[in-house]
Design a protein around this motif. Structure first.
Motif: not given
Length: 205
Positions: A58-73
């Motif tokens: 992944x690149x940083x944007x790939x990871x950041x997208x997962x983090x943005x919507x991944x609260x609590x998971x």
């Protein structure tokens, strides 16, 4: 036409060139928030991210997208640490406007973009615009956030700096001064702004 716009009479397409910050695959963790989820999960500065939640390279944007919507998971990270494969589960927490964050920053070149005329600490130390930070008090400088943390925690004591200029390494010492940051809060500062690396992108319209 300006020099950054090209056209094709045959296709009717226009090509625009623009600057963007590089975002290569497998980012390296440049710095961590001490109390952030990534640090608590056992990730280290210098870890190279190989996979996140099944996304390989992944690149940083790939990871950041997962983090943005991944609260609590929990997100499953696989990293390379000095040749060793390390796995960790990192759970994003809600940050600004409820978006998820894990408290890490990707490694990037930290280059002097400008020196404050009112805080000439770097000028007194002999540094110039374009110089690249390598380390401060022996700690690698991989992100501007790391530099700010070290300076902010200096209590005004001199800091040993290793930097490069035109490919050559140099050493100097800089003494932070107490001043107000952009939000008006007092903190230790050396009066430097960052000049992030950029690359030329191209788009057809």
């Amino acid at each position: 036409w300006s020099s950054d716009v090209c056209s094709s009479d045959l296709t009717g397409l226009f090509m625009f060139q623009f600057e963007r910050i590089p975002d290569p695959p497998n980012p390296v963790i440049g710095s961590l928030q001490a109390d952030g989820p990534a640090a608590k999960a056992g990730l280290h500065e210098g870890d190279k991210i190989l996979e996140v939640d099944g996304k390989v390279n992944p690149n940083f944007e790939d990871i950041r997208r997962k983090e943005l919507i991944g609260v609590g998971r929990a997100l499953h990270f696989i990293v390379d640490r000095s040749g060793e494969r390390v796995e960790a589960d990192v759970t994003p927490v809600a940050g600004g406007q409820g978006a998820g964050a894990t408290g890490w920053f990707p490694q990037t070149e930290v280059r002097v973009g400008a020196i404050s005329p009112t805080i000439p600490a770097l000028t007194k130390a002999g540094m110039k615009v374009g110089d690249v930070f390598v380390s401060m008090n022996g700690q690698p400088i991989r992100t501007f956030e790391k530099l700010r943390d070290i300076v902010g925690g200096s209590n005004g004591q001199p800091l040993a700096i290793l930097y490069t200029r035109d490919g050559q390494q140099h050493e100097t010492s800089v003494t932070p001064v107490r001043d107000k940051d952009e939000k008006g809060n007092p903190r230790w500062m050396i009066g430097v702004s960052n000049q992030p690396p950029v690359e030329i992108g191209r788009a057809h319209v």
